[in-house]
Enzyme design. Structure first.
Site, PDB file in Angstrom:
ATOM      1  N   LYS A   1      14.144  19.452  15.006  1.00  0.00           N
ATOM      2  CA  LYS A   1      15.027  18.323  15.819  1.00  0.00           C
ATOM      3  C   LYS A   1      15.416  17.078  15.481  1.00  0.00           C
ATOM      4  O   LYS A   1      15.818  16.946  15.097  1.00  0.00           O
ATOM      5  CB  LYS A   1      14.475  17.800  17.148  1.00  0.00           C
ATOM      6  N   ASN A   2      14.236  16.518  14.745  1.00  0.00           N
ATOM      7  CA  ASN A   2      13.979  15.417  14.075  1.00  0.00           C
ATOM      8  C   ASN A   2      15.117  15.756  12.351  1.00  0.00           C
ATOM      9  O   ASN A   2      15.672  14.397  12.485  1.00  0.00           O
ATOM     10  CB  ASN A   2      12.533  14.900  14.156  1.00  0.00           C
TER      11      ASN A   2
ATOM     12  N   ARG B   1      20.248   8.784  21.044  1.00  0.00           N
ATOM     13  CA  ARG B   1      19.473   7.843  20.096  1.00  0.00           C
ATOM     14  C   ARG B   1      20.399   8.229  18.745  1.00  0.00           C
ATOM     15  O   ARG B   1      19.934   7.448  18.025  1.00  0.00           O
ATOM     16  CB  ARG B   1      18.130   7.843  20.418  1.00  0.00           C
TER      17      ARG B   1
ATOM     18  N   ASP C   1      15.267   7.679  24.777  1.00  0.00           N
ATOM     19  CA  ASP C   1      14.299   8.096  25.236  1.00  0.00           C
ATOM     20  C   ASP C   1      13.943   6.986  26.136  1.00  0.00           C
ATOM     21  O   ASP C   1      13.174   5.868  25.381  1.00  0.00           O
ATOM     22  CB  ASP C   1      13.035   8.825  24.127  1.00  0.00           C
TER      23      ASP C   1
ATOM     24  N   ASP D   1       4.639  11.785  18.322  1.00  0.00           N
ATOM     25  CA  ASP D   1       5.141  13.439  19.668  1.00  0.00           C
ATOM     26  C   ASP D   1       4.199  14.316  19.776  1.00  0.00           C
ATOM     27  O   ASP D   1       4.165  14.977  20.578  1.00  0.00           O
ATOM     28  CB  ASP D   1       6.146  13.840  18.714  1.00  0.00           C
TER      29      ASP D   1
ATOM     30  N   MET E   1       1.884   3.766  18.448  1.00  0.00           N
ATOM     31  CA  MET E   1       3.244   3.362  18.406  1.00  0.00           C
ATOM     32  C   MET E   1       3.969   2.858  19.582  1.00  0.00           C
ATOM     33  O   MET E   1       4.962   2.442  19.728  1.00  0.00           O
ATOM     34  CB  MET E   1       3.866   4.911  17.499  1.00  0.00           C
TER      35      MET E   1
END
Length: 435
Positions: free
Chosen positions: A23-24, A98, A122, A320, A342
């Site tokens: 996805k990223n 985003r 998110d 993640d 983070m």
């Protein structure tokens, strides 16, 4: 009425599962098609909301988008409608996604101007966009925020290569600045650049399009600006977060699962972190095989002190997957401290796990200690709501390992990041129904 999953847990699963495209990476490389008027073909694109919304957004801007098959698209960004960026349609679509910030770098580079609504997305703490904007400013872009319409207007008619030290190794920030720099005049040096595989993939794709980038895979990138870029073909890596999620799922449900085509060399330390939790896994070709195991024991440090697992910029452990590690540790033997450096509100889903019977001490918004139950006590099914993508899948894993029935609401959050997750888990024998 929103959708929910009803899960009857406590059953071991069995079979093969193939991870979706990353996805990223998708959000970055799909934005990069705006850098050229030539055709770009991208394959292994995951069929998930965030990615589909970005593709739709490109179509609205005037990009010719064709779907070749389920996971392959071609993009041709010949004629871009510049007025679209000041429209209400762009504000509602761009503001809710985003990933829409990722189109700014390519647009600035190619057209010298862009407008961008203030972004959403998110709720996992403050995700600053300063890194993006500061990077663009160093290249010579001028920003004006218009509080009346909520847009940033950016003028970048004269981007010049320069030395940039990023204030944080932000993956999207680095990607955006790289995309702006490939068409800027002169040489740009980016230090403290993110070096995630996704970003390496983007740089390799841009290089095939004619960009001159050296230092790929390190935190020091040097980019020599070129006049123009051409078309290319690109295939996305498999999603490492899905791969990690499936390793955790196998361990927690005592299942024998084979994860297909994982591009193992791109997984960094992910397999090792799960091994530290005592999970057995073996590489067969490019598949990860996880045998069914009743017990897995968390290692301690050499001096016997409690294991700590913390996130860090790549090649450190990705934030993640911390929610997944936390859940999987619930049924391990031993204890582990999870340190989420983070983001400050990603651990707040532990209250749901406590309701299910987990032994977790939330130390502060960044740290939680998990005291493993060693499968002596099963979790119990409950009703719960998913707060963000990764916590949602963690709760799903917990529910699949629990006795009794669980209901997870707000599954839109899960589906922003995981394609057809219910049908894919059913194929492994999971009892999961969408209502």
């Amino acid at each position: 009425m929103t959708n929910a999953f009803v899960i009857n847990g406590g059953k071991p699963l069995k079979g093969e599962i193939t991870p979706q495209g990353a996805k990223n990476e998708a959000l970055q490389v799909i934005s990069a098609v705006l850098l050229t008027e030539e055709k770009v073909t991208i394959s292994n694109i995951p069929d998930i909301k965030d990615v589909n919304k970005l593709i739709e957004l490109l179509g609205d801007m005037g990009v010719i988008v064709e779907r070749v098959n389920e996971h392959t698209y071609t993009f041709e960004a010949k004629d871009i409608n510049q007025d679209f960026f000041l429209s209400e349609a762009f504000k509602s679509k761009g503001g809710g996604l985003r990933g829409s910030i990722m189109i700014v770098g390519p647009l600035l580079a190619r057209f010298g101007k862009a407008s961008i609504p203030k972004p959403g997305g998110d709720k996992i703490g403050r995700r600053r966009l300063d890194t993006h904007f500061l990077g663009f400013e160093k290249l010579g872009a001028q920003f004006n925020y218009n509080p009346e319409n909520g847009f940033f207007n950016v003028d970048a008619s004269n981007l010049q290569g320069t030395y940039i030290l990023l204030d944080e190794a932000s993956v999207t920030g680095t990607a955006n600045v790289v995309m702006a720099a490939v068409l800027a005049k002169g040489t740009t040096t980016i230090y403290n650049a993110a070096c995630e595989p996704y970003l390496q993939q983007l740089c390799k794709m841009l290089s095939r399009m004619g960009a001159k980038i050296s230092g790929i895979g390190s935190n020091l990138l040097t980019i020599e600006g070129v006049e123009r870029l051409g078309g290319t073909e690109h295939r996305l890596l498999p999603d490492m977060i899905e791969i990690g999620s499936f390793i955790g799922l196998a361990a927690m449900t005592g299942s024998e699962i084979t994860i297909k085509d994982v591009q193992y060399k791109e997984l960094g330390m992910i397999p090792d972190v799960f091994k530290r939790l005592g999970i057995k896994l073996e590489l067969r070709g490019d598949d990860i095989f996880i045998p069914a195991q009743e017990h897995y024991e968390i290692e301690t440090f050499i001096d016997g002190s409690i294991m700590t697992i913390a996130d860090a910029p790549w090649p450190g452990f990705t934030p993640d997957l911390l929610s997944i590690v936390l859940v999987v540790a619930i049924q391990a033997k031993g204890s582990v401290l999870i340190h989420q450096k983070m983001f400050e509100s990603r651990l707040f889903f532990v209250d749901k796990l406590l309701d299910m019977g987990a032994q977790i001490i939330l130390c502060d918004p960044h740290r939680a200690t998990v005291i493993g139950l060693d499968n002596q006590v099963k979790l119990r099914g409950i009703s719960m709501t998913s707060p963000d993508i990764r916590a949602g899948v963690s709760l799903l894993i917990a529910a699949l390992s629990a006795q009794g029935q669980s209901t997870i609401y707000n599954i839109e959050q899960i589906e922003r990041g995981y394609q057809h997750i219910d049908t894919r888990l059913k194929a492994l024998g999971a009892d999961i129904t969408r209502i």
